[in-house]
Enzyme design. Sequence first.
Site, PDB file in Angstrom:
ATOM      1  N   CYS A 112       1.846  -8.799   5.174  1.00  0.00           N
ATOM      2  CA  CYS A 112       1.417  -8.696   6.572  1.00  0.00           C
ATOM      3  C   CYS A 112       0.668  -9.977   6.930  1.00  0.00           C
ATOM      4  O   CYS A 112       0.402 -10.830   6.070  1.00  0.00           O
ATOM      5  CB  CYS A 112       0.507  -7.486   6.754  1.00  0.00           C
ATOM      6  SG  CYS A 112      -1.010  -7.604   5.769  1.00  0.00           S
ATOM      7  N   HIS A 159      -4.700  -6.977  -3.175  1.00  0.00           N
ATOM      8  CA  HIS A 159      -4.469  -6.139  -4.346  1.00  0.00           C
ATOM      9  C   HIS A 159      -3.028  -6.259  -4.835  1.00  0.00           C
ATOM     10  O   HIS A 159      -2.200  -5.365  -4.645  1.00  0.00           O
ATOM     11  CB  HIS A 159      -4.808  -4.684  -4.025  1.00  0.00           C
ATOM     12  CG  HIS A 159      -6.279  -4.418  -4.005  1.00  0.00           C
ATOM     13  ND1 HIS A 159      -6.863  -3.408  -3.286  1.00  0.00           N
ATOM     14  CD2 HIS A 159      -7.303  -5.061  -4.627  1.00  0.00           C
ATOM     15  CE1 HIS A 159      -8.175  -3.425  -3.468  1.00  0.00           C
ATOM     16  NE2 HIS A 159      -8.465  -4.429  -4.277  1.00  0.00           N
ATOM     17  N   HIS A 165     -10.407  -7.842   2.052  1.00  0.00           N
ATOM     18  CA  HIS A 165     -10.934  -6.489   2.291  1.00  0.00           C
ATOM     19  C   HIS A 165     -12.274  -6.488   3.022  1.00  0.00           C
ATOM     20  O   HIS A 165     -12.702  -5.458   3.530  1.00  0.00           O
ATOM     21  CB  HIS A 165     -11.088  -5.754   0.953  1.00  0.00           C
ATOM     22  CG  HIS A 165      -9.885  -5.881   0.088  1.00  0.00           C
ATOM     23  ND1 HIS A 165      -9.785  -6.832  -0.928  1.00  0.00           N
ATOM     24  CD2 HIS A 165      -8.701  -5.227   0.108  1.00  0.00           C
ATOM     25  CE1 HIS A 165      -8.603  -6.732  -1.496  1.00  0.00           C
ATOM     26  NE2 HIS A 165      -7.915  -5.775  -0.891  1.00  0.00           N
ATOM     27  N   CYS A 184      -9.495  -9.746   6.584  1.00  0.00           N
ATOM     28  CA  CYS A 184      -8.456  -9.550   7.594  1.00  0.00           C
ATOM     29  C   CYS A 184      -9.109  -9.358   8.962  1.00  0.00           C
ATOM     30  O   CYS A 184     -10.049  -8.571   9.089  1.00  0.00           O
ATOM     31  CB  CYS A 184      -7.624  -8.316   7.252  1.00  0.00           C
ATOM     32  SG  CYS A 184      -6.445  -7.904   8.554  1.00  0.00           S
ATOM     33  N   HIS A 198     -13.176   1.966  -2.540  1.00  0.00           N
ATOM     34  CA  HIS A 198     -12.265   0.904  -2.126  1.00  0.00           C
ATOM     35  C   HIS A 198     -13.092  -0.223  -1.513  1.00  0.00           C
ATOM     36  O   HIS A 198     -14.021   0.033  -0.746  1.00  0.00           O
ATOM     37  CB  HIS A 198     -11.252   1.435  -1.101  1.00  0.00           C
ATOM     38  CG  HIS A 198     -10.156   0.469  -0.794  1.00  0.00           C
ATOM     39  ND1 HIS A 198     -10.325  -0.576   0.103  1.00  0.00           N
ATOM     40  CD2 HIS A 198      -8.889   0.348  -1.278  1.00  0.00           C
ATOM     41  CE1 HIS A 198      -9.198  -1.274   0.157  1.00  0.00           C
ATOM     42  NE2 HIS A 198      -8.309  -0.742  -0.664  1.00  0.00           N
ATOM     43  N   GLU A 229     -12.657  -2.291   0.866  1.00  0.00           N
ATOM     44  CA  GLU A 229     -12.745  -2.323   2.334  1.00  0.00           C
ATOM     45  C   GLU A 229     -13.783  -1.320   2.832  1.00  0.00           C
ATOM     46  O   GLU A 229     -14.561  -1.608   3.744  1.00  0.00           O
ATOM     47  CB  GLU A 229     -11.381  -2.026   2.971  1.00  0.00           C
ATOM     48  CG  GLU A 229     -11.440  -2.142   4.492  1.00  0.00           C
ATOM     49  CD  GLU A 229     -10.228  -1.596   5.213  1.00  0.00           C
ATOM     50  OE1 GLU A 229     -10.400  -1.061   6.318  1.00  0.00           O
ATOM     51  OE2 GLU A 229      -9.101  -1.703   4.673  1.00  0.00           O
ATOM     52  N   SER A 272      -3.956   0.190  -1.875  1.00  0.00           N
ATOM     53  CA  SER A 272      -4.020   1.443  -1.126  1.00  0.00           C
ATOM     54  C   SER A 272      -2.757   1.664  -0.309  1.00  0.00           C
ATOM     55  O   SER A 272      -2.136   2.728  -0.363  1.00  0.00           O
ATOM     56  CB  SER A 272      -5.249   1.431  -0.202  1.00  0.00           C
ATOM     57  OG  SER A 272      -5.256   2.559   0.644  1.00  0.00           O
ATOM     58  N   ASN A 273      -2.342   0.646   0.455  1.00  0.00           N
ATOM     59  CA  ASN A 273      -1.203   0.874   1.354  1.00  0.00           C
ATOM     60  C   ASN A 273       0.094   1.085   0.576  1.00  0.00           C
ATOM     61  O   ASN A 273       0.967   1.834   1.011  1.00  0.00           O
ATOM     62  CB  ASN A 273      -1.095  -0.242   2.403  1.00  0.00           C
ATOM     63  CG  ASN A 273      -0.540  -1.525   1.860  1.00  0.00           C
ATOM     64  OD1 ASN A 273       0.669  -1.704   1.801  1.00  0.00           O
ATOM     65  ND2 ASN A 273      -1.412  -2.426   1.424  1.00  0.00           N
ATOM     66  N   SER A 315       0.706  -6.215   0.408  1.00  0.00           N
ATOM     67  CA  SER A 315       0.201  -7.307  -0.432  1.00  0.00           C
ATOM     68  C   SER A 315       1.227  -7.753  -1.482  1.00  0.00           C
ATOM     69  O   SER A 315       0.919  -8.566  -2.342  1.00  0.00           O
ATOM     70  CB  SER A 315      -1.100  -6.874  -1.121  1.00  0.00           C
ATOM     71  OG  SER A 315      -0.962  -5.592  -1.701  1.00  0.00           O
TER      72      SER A 315
END
Length: 315
Positions: free
Chosen positions: A17, A46, A79, A101, A129, A131, A228-229, A271
């Site tokens: 992204c 990550h 993050h 980000c 996490h 973030e 995570s994503n 990522s």
Amino acid sequence: MSARPEEIILAEPRGFCAGVDRAIDIVEHALAKFGAPIYVRHEIVHNTYVVNDLKAKGAIFIEDLAEVPPGATLVFSAHGVSKAVQAEAEQRGFRIFDATCPLVTKVHVEVAKLAREGYEFIMIGHKGHPEVEGTMGQLDRGIHLVEDVADVARVQPEQTEKLAVVTQTTLSVDDAAEISAAVQARFPLIRAPKQQDICYATQNRQDAVKMLSREVDVVIVVGSPTSSNSNRLAELARKLGVDSYMVDSPAELRAEWLAGKKRVGLTAGASAPEVLVQDVVDRIRALGAVSIRKMDGIVETTKFPLPKGLRIGQQ
């Protein structure tokens, strides 16, 4: 059904992204401009491949700022970091570049603004996490983490007149909506973000997996266990009734996962680099797949600028 895979269907969009692109660019530009080593607090994104690639170029990844020598160049990961980490880095006199980000920074700015107006916060996210630690660390108090609907029933803000909700940017869109509904039901006056906090790339990749899952017999997600994503993409495919596996490299792909599966869906977390996706494609082809096609999907055009002072030739 064929014992070997026949077709690979690639999700669109997948992989990097804009926030990840920018974070990696920041480390590479810092290395080009200031030379190795460049210190990075936490993994820049990550992904094992990305981190190892940057290590080979001269990046040193640390968790504790005490590991960074005075006067060194330090990059904060995508993050985001807490106010305490930011203050300590400034106090130690590092040359700092912030690769947070911009969509995470947007959440930090909103939290700071509403806190000045007397708001407390419910944050939807995963404990531990980075973030979440960064966002919660924007305030000394008054921000309460909920990880699921059960947590919503237990959370005890000090007051409910001025309450706002914020969300980790990489959650499952559907899970976050369910938890948000529970928050809204318990605190009907709670203030929601103007735009949802879950980022465009997380949403787009999850929407693509929903479409992909209708067409395939198994979904392979390229991504690291810490992402995570990426984890959310594999979970989503399973919820939709399709077998799904996550791989950090082509070597992790097991032939038995594809046995009896005619159509293999392939995607990648935000990522994970495209080079890994192509390596996994090659591995699936070696196991028998002969055709490959891309799904139709959203074409992402978002780009985020580099911080000042990082372009070559700038002071």
